[in-house]
Design a protein around this motif. Sequence first.
Motif, mmCIF file in Angstrom:
data_model
loop_
_atom_site.group_PDB
_atom_site.id
_atom_site.type_symbol
_atom_site.label_atom_id
_atom_site.label_comp_id
_atom_site.label_asym_id
_atom_site.label_seq_id
_atom_site.Cartn_x
_atom_site.Cartn_y
_atom_site.Cartn_z
ATOM 1 N N THR A 6 0.875 -1.169 0.000
ATOM 2 C CA THR A 6 0.000 0.000 0.000
ATOM 3 C C THR A 6 0.912 1.219 0.000
ATOM 4 O OG1 THR A 6 -1.696 -1.204 1.235
ATOM 5 C CG2 THR A 6 -1.832 1.211 1.248
ATOM 6 N N ILE A 7 0.715 2.089 -0.974
ATOM 7 C CA ILE A 7 1.612 3.228 -1.173
ATOM 8 C C ILE A 7 0.842 4.522 -0.968
ATOM 9 C CG2 ILE A 7 3.244 4.321 -2.764
ATOM 10 C CD1 ILE A 7 2.645 1.458 -4.389
ATOM 11 N N CYS A 8 1.365 5.379 -0.104
ATOM 12 C CA CYS A 8 0.751 6.689 0.106
ATOM 13 C C CYS A 8 1.121 7.584 -1.074
ATOM 14 C CB CYS A 8 1.241 7.309 1.415
ATOM 15 S SG CYS A 8 0.531 8.950 1.682
ATOM 16 N N ASP A 9 0.128 7.943 -1.868
ATOM 17 C CA ASP A 9 0.435 8.757 -3.054
ATOM 18 C C ASP A 9 0.341 10.256 -2.796
ATOM 19 O OD1 ASP A 9 -2.331 9.165 -3.051
ATOM 20 O OD2 ASP A 9 -2.667 8.195 -4.989
ATOM 21 N N THR A 10 0.064 10.648 -1.556
ATOM 22 C CA THR A 10 0.049 12.079 -1.231
ATOM 23 C C THR A 10 1.310 12.504 -0.485
ATOM 24 O OG1 THR A 10 -1.234 11.623 0.779
ATOM 25 C CG2 THR A 10 -2.470 12.263 -1.208
ATOM 26 N N CYS A 11 2.225 11.571 -0.221
ATOM 27 C CA CYS A 11 3.457 11.894 0.498
ATOM 28 C C CYS A 11 4.292 12.919 -0.266
ATOM 29 C CB CYS A 11 4.307 10.639 0.696
ATOM 30 S SG CYS A 11 3.806 9.618 2.091
ATOM 31 N N LYS A 12 4.797 13.860 0.486
ATOM 32 C CA LYS A 12 5.683 14.882 -0.063
ATOM 33 C C LYS A 12 6.872 15.010 0.876
ATOM 34 C CE LYS A 12 1.716 17.429 -1.721
ATOM 35 N NZ LYS A 12 0.828 18.558 -1.453
ATOM 36 N N ALA A 20 9.958 22.033 -8.750
ATOM 37 C CA ALA A 20 9.081 22.157 -9.924
ATOM 38 C C ALA A 20 8.375 20.834 -10.229
ATOM 39 C CB ALA A 20 9.903 22.605 -11.127
ATOM 40 N N MET A 21 8.303 19.938 -9.238
ATOM 41 C CA MET A 21 7.680 18.637 -9.467
ATOM 42 C C MET A 21 6.190 18.795 -9.767
ATOM 43 S SD MET A 21 9.547 16.287 -6.582
ATOM 44 C CE MET A 21 8.770 14.777 -7.119
ATOM 45 N N GLU A 22 5.723 18.058 -10.758
ATOM 46 C CA GLU A 22 4.312 18.111 -11.143
ATOM 47 C C GLU A 22 3.478 17.076 -10.407
ATOM 48 O OE1 GLU A 22 3.900 17.957 -15.366
ATOM 49 O OE2 GLU A 22 5.280 19.629 -15.672
ATOM 50 N N ARG A 23 4.141 16.140 -9.745
ATOM 51 C CA ARG A 23 3.414 15.137 -8.965
ATOM 52 C C ARG A 23 4.140 14.969 -7.636
ATOM 53 N NH1 ARG A 23 4.746 9.419 -12.035
ATOM 54 N NH2 ARG A 23 6.989 9.714 -12.124
ATOM 55 N N THR A 24 3.439 14.411 -6.672
ATOM 56 C CA THR A 24 4.027 14.235 -5.343
ATOM 57 C C THR A 24 5.110 13.163 -5.384
ATOM 58 O OG1 THR A 24 2.455 12.515 -4.679
ATOM 59 C CG2 THR A 24 1.830 14.831 -4.232
ATOM 60 N N ASP A 25 5.939 13.166 -4.351
ATOM 61 C CA ASP A 25 6.950 12.117 -4.219
ATOM 62 C C ASP A 25 6.266 10.752 -4.105
ATOM 63 O OD1 ASP A 25 9.532 13.722 -3.932
ATOM 64 O OD2 ASP A 25 8.276 14.625 -2.394
ATOM 65 N N GLY A 26 5.142 10.717 -3.408
ATOM 66 C CA GLY A 26 4.393 9.467 -3.264
ATOM 67 C C GLY A 26 3.890 8.936 -4.590
ATOM 68 N N GLU A 27 3.410 9.817 -5.454
ATOM 69 C CA GLU A 27 2.968 9.390 -6.788
ATOM 70 C C GLU A 27 4.134 8.841 -7.599
ATOM 71 O OE1 GLU A 27 -0.743 12.241 -7.977
ATOM 72 O OE2 GLU A 27 1.224 13.211 -7.747
ATOM 73 N N ALA A 28 5.273 9.512 -7.506
ATOM 74 C CA ALA A 28 6.457 9.066 -8.251
ATOM 75 C C ALA A 28 6.930 7.704 -7.737
ATOM 76 C CB ALA A 28 7.566 10.102 -8.140
ATOM 77 N N LEU A 29 6.971 7.533 -6.403
ATOM 78 C CA LEU A 29 7.384 6.249 -5.839
ATOM 79 C C LEU A 29 6.385 5.159 -6.203
ATOM 80 C CD1 LEU A 29 9.359 4.605 -4.106
ATOM 81 C CD2 LEU A 29 8.012 5.281 -2.098
ATOM 82 N N ALA A 30 5.099 5.469 -6.152
ATOM 83 C CA ALA A 30 4.071 4.485 -6.498
ATOM 84 C C ALA A 30 4.263 3.976 -7.924
ATOM 85 C CB ALA A 30 2.678 5.093 -6.328
ATOM 86 N N ALA A 31 4.510 4.866 -8.849
ATOM 87 C CA ALA A 31 4.698 4.459 -10.252
ATOM 88 C C ALA A 31 5.907 3.524 -10.383
ATOM 89 C CB ALA A 31 4.865 5.690 -11.130
ATOM 90 N N LEU A 32 6.981 3.834 -9.682
ATOM 91 C CA LEU A 32 8.182 2.993 -9.740
ATOM 92 C C LEU A 32 7.928 1.617 -9.136
ATOM 93 C CD1 LEU A 32 10.763 5.732 -8.726
ATOM 94 C CD2 LEU A 32 10.681 4.541 -10.945
ATOM 95 N N ILE A 33 7.197 1.570 -8.027
ATOM 96 C CA ILE A 33 6.877 0.282 -7.394
ATOM 97 C C ILE A 33 5.950 -0.521 -8.297
ATOM 98 C CG2 ILE A 33 5.648 -0.797 -5.459
ATOM 99 C CD1 ILE A 33 6.746 1.510 -3.698
ATOM 100 N N GLU A 34 4.930 0.124 -8.839
ATOM 101 C CA GLU A 34 3.962 -0.563 -9.710
ATOM 102 C C GLU A 34 4.654 -1.185 -10.928
ATOM 103 O OE1 GLU A 34 0.275 2.367 -8.431
ATOM 104 O OE2 GLU A 34 1.404 2.780 -10.262
ATOM 105 N N ASP A 35 5.661 -0.515 -11.456
ATOM 106 C CA ASP A 35 6.401 -1.040 -12.615
ATOM 107 C C ASP A 35 7.165 -2.317 -12.274
ATOM 108 O OD1 ASP A 35 5.547 1.046 -14.218
ATOM 109 O OD2 ASP A 35 7.440 2.165 -14.075
#
Length: 120
Positions: A6-12, A20-35
């Motif tokens: 379970t990945i928190c996608d709102t984490c910053k 200048a990030m367009e998405r949160t750190d949580g979203e970026a980590l989630a995408a990497l884990i999902e891959d």
Amino acid sequence: MTTWITICDTCKTEGWEDTAMERTDGEALAALIEDRAGGDVATRRVSCTMGCERACNIIVQGAGKIGYSLGKFAATAEDAQAIVDYAQMHAASPTGQVPFREWPQGVKGHFVSRHTPVPE
């Protein structure tokens, strides 16, 4: 048996608002884990695990097994791979426990809490 990450996608992480990030750190980590996940490891995203002071946060859990909360990850390929590698070990364990000597280096020092299984 499936182990869930379970990945928190709102984490910053600290200072996020100054980047200048367009998405949160949580979203970026989630995408990497999902891959990287698959097989006996599934993923899901949630909005907030209430661990904001140690972003990025994940939870590793499976039915009838001990679960773990982990935090202070970066949205990097190395951290994502360590998380998935640990989750695969959790999936292979009948109880969810993985001996410390077998943990991937990338998860050591990131454990926050352990959750016993819900009584049946």
